[in-house]
Design a protein around this motif. Structure first.
Motif, PDB file in Angstrom:
ATOM      1  N   VAL A 256       0.844  -1.198   0.000  1.00 61.70           N
ATOM      2  CA  VAL A 256       0.000   0.000   0.000  1.00 61.70           C
ATOM      3  C   VAL A 256       0.878   1.245   0.000  1.00 61.70           C
ATOM      4  CG1 VAL A 256      -1.673   1.346   1.358  1.00 61.70           C
ATOM      5  CG2 VAL A 256      -1.908  -1.141   1.192  1.00 61.70           C
ATOM      6  N   MET A 257       0.502   2.229  -0.817  1.00 57.13           N
ATOM      7  CA  MET A 257       1.139   3.550  -0.800  1.00 57.13           C
ATOM      8  C   MET A 257       0.097   4.611  -0.457  1.00 57.13           C
ATOM      9  SD  MET A 257       3.530   3.830  -4.178  1.00 57.13           S
ATOM     10  CE  MET A 257       4.650   2.520  -4.679  1.00 57.13           C
ATOM     11  N   ASN A 258       0.501   5.562   0.339  1.00 61.07           N
ATOM     12  CA  ASN A 258      -0.250   6.794   0.546  1.00 61.07           C
ATOM     13  C   ASN A 258       0.679   7.940   0.166  1.00 61.07           C
ATOM     14  OD1 ASN A 258      -1.572   9.079   1.404  1.00 61.07           O
ATOM     15  ND2 ASN A 258      -1.859   8.402   3.525  1.00 61.07           N
ATOM     16  N   PRO A 259       0.711   8.313  -1.107  1.00 59.74           N
ATOM     17  CA  PRO A 259       1.687   9.306  -1.563  1.00 59.74           C
ATOM     18  C   PRO A 259       1.548  10.658  -0.862  1.00 59.74           C
ATOM     19  CG  PRO A 259       0.780   8.127  -3.436  1.00 59.74           C
ATOM     20  CD  PRO A 259      -0.037   7.742  -2.244  1.00 59.74           C
ATOM     21  N   LEU A 260       0.324  11.049  -0.514  1.00 55.80           N
ATOM     22  CA  LEU A 260       0.136  12.333   0.174  1.00 55.80           C
ATOM     23  C   LEU A 260       0.730  12.289   1.575  1.00 55.80           C
ATOM     24  CD1 LEU A 260      -3.533  12.965  -0.985  1.00 55.80           C
ATOM     25  CD2 LEU A 260      -1.518  14.239  -1.716  1.00 55.80           C
ATOM     26  N   GLY A 261       0.675  11.113   2.204  1.00 53.55           N
ATOM     27  CA  GLY A 261       1.264  10.959   3.529  1.00 53.55           C
ATOM     28  C   GLY A 261       2.680  10.432   3.499  1.00 53.55           C
ATOM     29  N   LYS A 262       3.239  10.277   2.286  1.00 50.43           N
ATOM     30  CA  LYS A 262       4.608   9.809   2.074  1.00 50.43           C
ATOM     31  C   LYS A 262       4.848   8.407   2.622  1.00 50.43           C
ATOM     32  CE  LYS A 262       6.563  14.475   1.916  1.00 50.43           C
ATOM     33  NZ  LYS A 262       7.569  15.403   2.431  1.00 50.43           N
ATOM     34  N   LEU A 263       3.784   7.596   2.665  1.00 53.63           N
ATOM     35  CA  LEU A 263       3.920   6.215   3.121  1.00 53.63           C
ATOM     36  C   LEU A 263       4.094   5.303   1.919  1.00 53.63           C
ATOM     37  CD1 LEU A 263       3.605   4.063   5.488  1.00 53.63           C
ATOM     38  CD2 LEU A 263       1.232   3.878   4.687  1.00 53.63           C
ATOM     39  N   ASN A 264       5.185   4.531   1.913  1.00 51.58           N
ATOM     40  CA  ASN A 264       5.420   3.555   0.860  1.00 51.58           C
ATOM     41  C   ASN A 264       5.657   2.199   1.499  1.00 51.58           C
ATOM     42  OD1 ASN A 264       6.027   2.047  -1.369  1.00 51.58           O
ATOM     43  ND2 ASN A 264       7.770   3.266  -2.030  1.00 51.58           N
ATOM     44  N   ALA A 265       4.564   1.494   1.774  1.00 44.45           N
ATOM     45  CA  ALA A 265       4.650   0.168   2.375  1.00 44.45           C
ATOM     46  C   ALA A 265       4.487  -0.883   1.280  1.00 44.45           C
ATOM     47  CB  ALA A 265       3.583   0.007   3.447  1.00 44.45           C
ATOM     48  N   THR A 266       5.344  -0.775   0.241  1.00 47.88           N
ATOM     49  CA  THR A 266       5.339  -1.722  -0.878  1.00 47.88           C
ATOM     50  C   THR A 266       6.770  -2.119  -1.189  1.00 47.88           C
ATOM     51  OG1 THR A 266       5.694  -0.188  -2.735  1.00 47.88           O
ATOM     52  CG2 THR A 266       3.439  -0.354  -1.869  1.00 47.88           C
ATOM     53  N   PHE A 267       6.908  -3.092  -2.080  1.00 48.88           N
ATOM     54  CA  PHE A 267       8.260  -3.414  -2.557  1.00 48.88           C
ATOM     55  C   PHE A 267       8.431  -2.957  -4.006  1.00 48.88           C
ATOM     56  CE2 PHE A 267       5.686  -7.250  -3.000  1.00 48.88           C
ATOM     57  CZ  PHE A 267       5.944  -7.694  -4.288  1.00 48.88           C
ATOM     58  N   ALA A 268       7.657  -1.941  -4.413  1.00 50.40           N
ATOM     59  CA  ALA A 268       7.862  -1.324  -5.726  1.00 50.40           C
ATOM     60  C   ALA A 268       9.169  -0.536  -5.719  1.00 50.40           C
ATOM     61  CB  ALA A 268       6.689  -0.402  -6.062  1.00 50.40           C
ATOM     62  N   ARG A 269       9.697  -0.266  -6.904  1.00 45.01           N
ATOM     63  CA  ARG A 269      11.000   0.397  -6.987  1.00 45.01           C
ATOM     64  C   ARG A 269      10.915   1.887  -6.697  1.00 45.01           C
ATOM     65  NH1 ARG A 269      12.836  -1.583 -12.841  1.00 45.01           N
ATOM     66  NH2 ARG A 269      10.644  -1.042 -13.180  1.00 45.01           N
ATOM     67  N   THR A 270       9.738   2.490  -6.949  1.00 46.16           N
ATOM     68  CA  THR A 270       9.615   3.938  -6.787  1.00 46.16           C
ATOM     69  C   THR A 270       8.321   4.280  -6.063  1.00 46.16           C
ATOM     70  OG1 THR A 270       8.610   4.038  -8.985  1.00 46.16           O
ATOM     71  CG2 THR A 270      10.960   4.530  -8.831  1.00 46.16           C
ATOM     72  N   MET A 271       8.251   5.530  -5.637  1.00 45.03           N
ATOM     73  CA  MET A 271       7.071   6.040  -4.944  1.00 45.03           C
ATOM     74  C   MET A 271       6.181   6.775  -5.947  1.00 45.03           C
ATOM     75  SD  MET A 271       5.525   6.527  -2.023  1.00 45.03           S
ATOM     76  CE  MET A 271       4.638   7.679  -0.966  1.00 45.03           C
ATOM     77  N   ALA A 272       4.870   6.557  -5.850  1.00 45.77           N
ATOM     78  CA  ALA A 272       3.933   7.259  -6.717  1.00 45.77           C
ATOM     79  C   ALA A 272       3.897   8.743  -6.376  1.00 45.77           C
ATOM     80  CB  ALA A 272       2.536   6.663  -6.564  1.00 45.77           C
ATOM     81  N   LYS A 273       3.551   9.559  -7.372  1.00 42.47           N
ATOM     82  CA  LYS A 273       3.400  10.987  -7.130  1.00 42.47           C
ATOM     83  C   LYS A 273       2.073  11.251  -6.427  1.00 42.47           C
ATOM     84  CE  LYS A 273       6.170  12.584 -11.051  1.00 42.47           C
ATOM     85  NZ  LYS A 273       6.197  13.429 -12.273  1.00 42.47           N
ATOM     86  N   PRO A 274       2.029  12.285  -5.595  1.00 43.78           N
ATOM     87  CA  PRO A 274       0.764  12.606  -4.923  1.00 43.78           C
ATOM     88  C   PRO A 274      -0.259  13.174  -5.900  1.00 43.78           C
ATOM     89  CG  PRO A 274       2.444  14.232  -4.374  1.00 43.78           C
ATOM     90  CD  PRO A 274       3.128  13.165  -5.160  1.00 43.78           C
ATOM     91  N   GLY A 275      -1.517  12.888  -5.654  1.00 51.16           N
ATOM     92  CA  GLY A 275      -2.592  13.378  -6.512  1.00 51.16           C
ATOM     93  C   GLY A 275      -3.933  13.129  -5.853  1.00 51.16           C
ATOM     94  N   ASN A 276      -4.992  13.069  -6.660  1.00 53.74           N
ATOM     95  CA  ASN A 276      -6.340  12.908  -6.097  1.00 53.74           C
ATOM     96  C   ASN A 276      -7.066  11.678  -6.634  1.00 53.74           C
ATOM     97  OD1 ASN A 276      -7.143  13.673  -8.698  1.00 53.74           O
ATOM     98  ND2 ASN A 276      -7.286  15.828  -8.112  1.00 53.74           N
ATOM     99  N   VAL A 277      -6.336  10.745  -7.241  1.00 50.99           N
ATOM    100  CA  VAL A 277      -6.914   9.519  -7.781  1.00 50.99           C
ATOM    101  C   VAL A 277      -6.468   8.343  -6.918  1.00 50.99           C
ATOM    102  CG1 VAL A 277      -6.953   7.930  -9.733  1.00 50.99           C
ATOM    103  CG2 VAL A 277      -7.006  10.393 -10.137  1.00 50.99           C
ATOM    104  N   ALA A 278      -7.422   7.513  -6.480  1.00 51.94           N
ATOM    105  CA  ALA A 278      -7.086   6.284  -5.768  1.00 51.94           C
ATOM    106  C   ALA A 278      -7.111   5.127  -6.756  1.00 51.94           C
ATOM    107  CB  ALA A 278      -8.077   6.038  -4.638  1.00 51.94           C
ATOM    108  N   PHE A 279      -6.052   4.337  -6.762  1.00 52.67           N
ATOM    109  CA  PHE A 279      -5.965   3.184  -7.666  1.00 52.67           C
ATOM    110  C   PHE A 279      -5.864   1.919  -6.835  1.00 52.67           C
ATOM    111  CE2 PHE A 279      -3.396   0.182 -10.254  1.00 52.67           C
ATOM    112  CZ  PHE A 279      -4.311  -0.001 -11.288  1.00 52.67           C
ATOM    113  N   ILE A 280      -6.762   0.960  -7.124  1.00 48.60           N
ATOM    114  CA  ILE A 280      -6.788  -0.315  -6.405  1.00 48.60           C
ATOM    115  C   ILE A 280      -6.704  -1.429  -7.440  1.00 48.60           C
ATOM    116  CG2 ILE A 280      -7.966  -1.672  -4.639  1.00 48.60           C
ATOM    117  CD1 ILE A 280      -9.824   0.713  -4.174  1.00 48.60           C
TER     118      ILE A 280
END
Length: 909
Positions: A150-174
């Motif tokens: 799970v990522m919360n880009p607005l809260g700067k939380l990256n609890a994933t094993f992806a290589r990069t962090m998503a940019k903050p915005g207003n769209v939730a992707f599941i």
């Protein structure tokens, strides 16, 4: 106070959620943290510490004292703080015990990224069972297993094993696909798309679609929710949450498997016509969700719905400086269900006065290759003013005379047109880039190709249509009551058949059940002798039809047991004897006699229902008769229906146009047809023992509508009632209807609210004083706000699984109904408690209405197994405090100096 008043739901909503521990944790423990290169545990830890989210990270590794320079702990029990979120990246067989340890340590939630669970078969299924059992014992919520995180880009939380962090915005992707998540993440970084949340659900062992939609629906930073769905999971939870949220935030889904032929083949016409993917489409439409076919369309739709209004209809006006691109756009529009606007005479004249004589003189409006910025702007202004237009598409191709940037600047003032979206396609590369930037900045979505823009417009219209069923107030069926006797009588017939070992009802039995639910059926008389048949035919009137009573008889020959168009007593006697002679005497039970229906001016329709493995009972309506499987003109819907939903089903079929009258033929009573569909849906949901049911044909003519033939198949008696398939949308809870009386003795009814009650609720609010309103809503609330359609839509359209409003209904001597009180019980998402509220008309306060409403809400809470009922009450609201004390609530101050009291009722087990 953290509670927020919601005008839409009409209740006080709690501000906290159990999923806060996942999306906004105060600290995170990484179980399986390591320094091993390319290990998931290392990437997880690095992502958490390299994107500081404002909390503490605790590595857990029994073999190390530190990981990446941070002190590590052998077990979560040794972590010197109560953990909000545990992220587990260890072999699957270790996970159940680790979850048990997390629960014992008081962790609130866990993300299990480990693979090796149900995707590997029975052993993995057992591991998942153990994980869920231990998580629920500790009231933990679980994301996964087998997920990216799970990522919360607005809260700067990256609890994933992806290589990069998503940019903050207003769209939730599941997404259920972790691999797709990483691909979308890479794409979003290149396209500068930002997210409010980025969630990989994995197996959805615990937290599912419904939980996530609920949470993100309440998230002020999320404007739209995009979903990649592989399986629907708990259908009722998904549909419940989606319907609630779709009214305020777009939910856009892409789901593969459209060509899956694994949908079961049933014996009924309905089963063979209703494919699994079509059923999902019907479910999405029912709750206001938009389904798209391409991944790119997910993000296109998120953009256009955020920037532009939804179109009121399917008609698009295309403005272009080149014919070819406009033709492509037209094809795309029409093939996807849209229409070209028919230009009004006023619009045509205005354009003719403005444009060169050789303009296209129609829609698409070709303003020619030499069009400059001013011609574009003035043409768009004229086209937008046309009352026939529902949306506009402006196409620009970069010709020598074209001014891409100047034209974009000239169109800026048309970026916001009430009820009419404006889309653009600036075709080309660097030459049009500056103009594209201008349009995007002012809120006009741009597309590289016009056919894409036209397709997106049709999606926008489809979304409008999906929401229409949620917003539109239906009319009340004249047969509405508690329905208890119809259900009891149907059950009696069904039980008798099952006792005989039959799961197939006779036509006569099937019609009898239909008739009990107010569906017109052709009179049918059972006859055991030729004399009885002759007498019945004389009573019914000639011509008549004779049919075998039983569908399970053994034929002596290939001759069927049906005789048509019998015009005399002698014809009937001969037909009876002929049928009897051709049937094995041991299996002959008799025949039925019914009038012969003339089909010359009638339409043959079909209404049916069968059970979908994921969504339960599904209804079908369409063109019927012997060619039903050939024509395949049908629409699907999920029961229960109301008048609006029934109308939408009718409108989806081709035969509907004929029913309204064509080529001089008189129309069919469409309103009656809607009522029949509503009553049929009641039968389907209230008698779950029915597995399949067809009315084919249902004869509809200007003279009336009647069921000519009917067939009902039952679930076997060996299946217990509690295991029968249930409808994906909870039906009207008739069990919560009570007839009671005021203190002075006047009778009134307490019953669940219905969508059709909106006019009565409007009148009810007109009876409330300013003080009563303030006691209920904690502040003055103007009448216009309280009775707005958008608000009352949410108040009256209850999802009975998540909230249930009771109304106190009074009827005067003339039968006119009025509502004198409303009580509401609303579940708190993710918790075993509910909030209550009650409101009584001033003229009926002090007469026992409020007490009875609240007591019935508590009775419902006990039946629904809700653990606790709570409310906040103003200190000066002595009346409600008195009611609560009488009924066993505990009252206490919320906090020192606050103006409210907290009322808590612990529901007895």
């Amino acid at each position: 106070m953290s509670d927020l008043f919601s005008l839409s739901s009409d209740v006080l909503r709690m501000g906290k959620s159990p999923l806060d521990a996942i999306f906004s944790p105060r600290n995170v423990a990484v179980i399986g943290a390591t320094e091993a290169p390319n290990a998931v545990g290392r990437t997880l830890l690095w992502n958490l510490i390299s994107n500081p989210f404002g909390g503490t990270v605790f590595p857990v590794n029994p073999k190390r004292t530190s990981v990446l320079g941070i002190r590590a702990y052998k077990t979560i029990a040794e972590v010197p703080a109560k953990v909000d979120l545990a992220v587990i990246a260890t072999p699957a067989h270790t996970v159940p015990d680790l979850v048990r340890d997390c629960a014992a340590a008081g962790a609130k939630a866990a993300i299990i990224v480990s693979a090796g669970f149900k995707e590997l078969g029975e052993s993995g299924v057992e591991l998942e069972r153990q994980v869920l059992e231990r998580a629920r014992a500790g009231r933990m919520r679980i994301i996964g297993p087998n997920c990216l995180g799970v990522m919360n880009p607005l809260g700067k939380l990256n609890a994933t094993f992806a290589r990069t962090m998503a940019k903050p915005g207003n769209v939730a992707f599941i997404s259920q696909s972790g691999a797709l998540c990483t691909a979308i993440l890479d794409w979003s970084l290149r396209e500068d798309v930002g997210f409010s949340a980025f969630v990989s659900t994995g197996s959805m062992l615990d937290v599912g679609w419904g939980d996530l939609i609920d949470y993100l629906g309440n998230d002020p930073h999320t404007r739209s929710i995009l979903i990649y769905m592989e399986t629907i999971g708990e259908a009722r939870s998904f549909l419940s949450a989606a319907r609630e949220v779709a009214l305020t935030k777009p939910i856009i889904i892409i789901k593969p498997g459209r060509t899956d032929q694994a949908a079961r083949a049933a014996a009924s016409h309905t089963g063979s016509l209703a494919g699994a993917d079509d059923v999902l489409d019907a479910a999405f439409k029912r709750v206001g969700v938009l389904r798209v076919a391409a991944i790119a369309d997910l993000f296109y739709m998120a953009e256009v719905l955020a920037k532009q209004p939804r179109p009121r209809g399917p008609r698009l006006t295309i403005l272009t400086n080149a014919g070819g691109p406009a033709v492509l756009a037209t094809d795309s529009l029409v093939l996807n269900g849209g229409k070209l606007t028919d230009l009004s005479p006023t619009t045509f004249k205005a354009l003719s006065d403005l444009l060169p004589g050789h303009w296209s003189r129609g829609n698409p409006i070709d303003i020619l290759g030499d069009a400059g910025a001013d011609r574009y702007a003035r043409s768009l202004e004229i086209a937008a003013a046309d009352e026939n237009a529902d949306g506009l598409l402006v196409i620009l191709t970069p010709q020598d005379m074209t001014e891409p940037l100047a034209t974009a600047e000239a169109l800026k003032r048309y970026a916001k047109i009430d009820g009419k979206p404006v889309l653009a396609s600036w075709m080309g590369g660097p030459n049009v880039a500056a103009g594209v930037d201008v349009l995007n900045r002012v809120g006009i979505p741009t597309f590289d190709y016009p056919d894409t823009a036209a397709r997106i417009f049709t999606y926008m219209h489809r979304y409008t249509e999906n929401l229409r069923a949620v917003y539109e107030t239906p009319s009340l069926d004249d047969q509405v009551d508690d329905g208890a006797h119809e259900v009891a009588e149907a059950k009696q017939l069904i039980d008798a058949a099952l006792a005989q070992g039959r799961t197939l009802l006779t036509e006569r039995e099937s019609k009898e059940i239909l008739g009990r639910f107010g569906i017109p059926v052709l009179p049918t008389v059972f006859c055991a002798s030729a004399a009885d048949a002759a007498n019945a035919a004389t009573t019914l009137g000639f011509p008549v039809v004779l049919k075998l009573e039983s569908r399970t008889i053994t034929h002596k020959s290939d001759v069927g047991g049906v005789k048509l168009n019998l015009n005399s007593v002698d014809d009937v006697r001969r037909a009876f004897d002929d049928i009897q002679a051709r049937i094995d005497p041991a299996s002959f039970e008799g025949v039925t006699v019914q009038p012969m229906v003339k089909l010359a001016d009638a339409y043959e329709l079909i209404i049916g229902s069968s059970v979908d493995p994921q969504l339960g009972p599904v209804m079908l309506f369409g063109a019927g008769g012997v060619l039903v499987e050939v024509l395949k003109d049908r629409a699907l819907g999920l029961p229960p229906l109301n008048q609006t939903l029934a109308g939408l089903m009718l409108e989806q079929t081709k035969v509907f146009a004929a029913l309204k009258g064509v080529r001089g033929r008189k129309p069919v009573d469409v309103e009656l047809l809607k009522r029949i569909l509503v009553r049929f849906s009641r039968l389907v949901v209230e008698v779950p023992r029915i597995r399949e049911i067809d009315i084919n044909p249902l004869i509809a003519s200007p003279h009336g509508i009647v069921a000519l033939d009917a067939r009902i198949v039952l679930h076997d008696a060996s299946i217990p009632d509690e295991s029968l398939p249930r409808s994906a949308i909870r039906p009207y809870p008739t069990q919560y209807i009570w007839h009671t009386a005021l203190k002075e003795g006047a009778p009134f009814t307490i019953r669940p609210i219905r969508p059709e009650d909106e006019p009565l609720i409007v009148a009810f609010h007109g009876t409330l004083s300013e003080r009563t309103v303030r006691m209920r809503y904690f502040s003055p609330l103007k009448l216009g706000t309280r009775i707005s359609h958008e608000r009352l839509t949410r108040v009256c359209f209850n999802d009975y699984d998540r909230e249930l409003a009771l109304v106190a209904e009074l009827r005067d001597e003339s039968g006119r109904r009025s509502i004198i009180g409303v009580g509401r019980l609303s579940r708190v998402p993710g918790q075993n408690e509910a909030e209550f509220a009650a409101l009584v008309s001033d003229a009926f306060q002090g007469k026992g209405v409020g007490t009875k409403l609240v007591s019935k809400l508590l009775e419902i809470a006990r039946t629904e197994k809700i653990g606790k009922v709570v409310a906040d009450i103003l200190n000066e609201n002595r009346e409600m405090q008195h009611i609560c004390k009488r009924l066993g609530f505990t009252l206490s101050a919320v906090e020192a100096g606050d103006s409210t009291l907290s009322a808590v009722y612990v529901v007895p087990a």
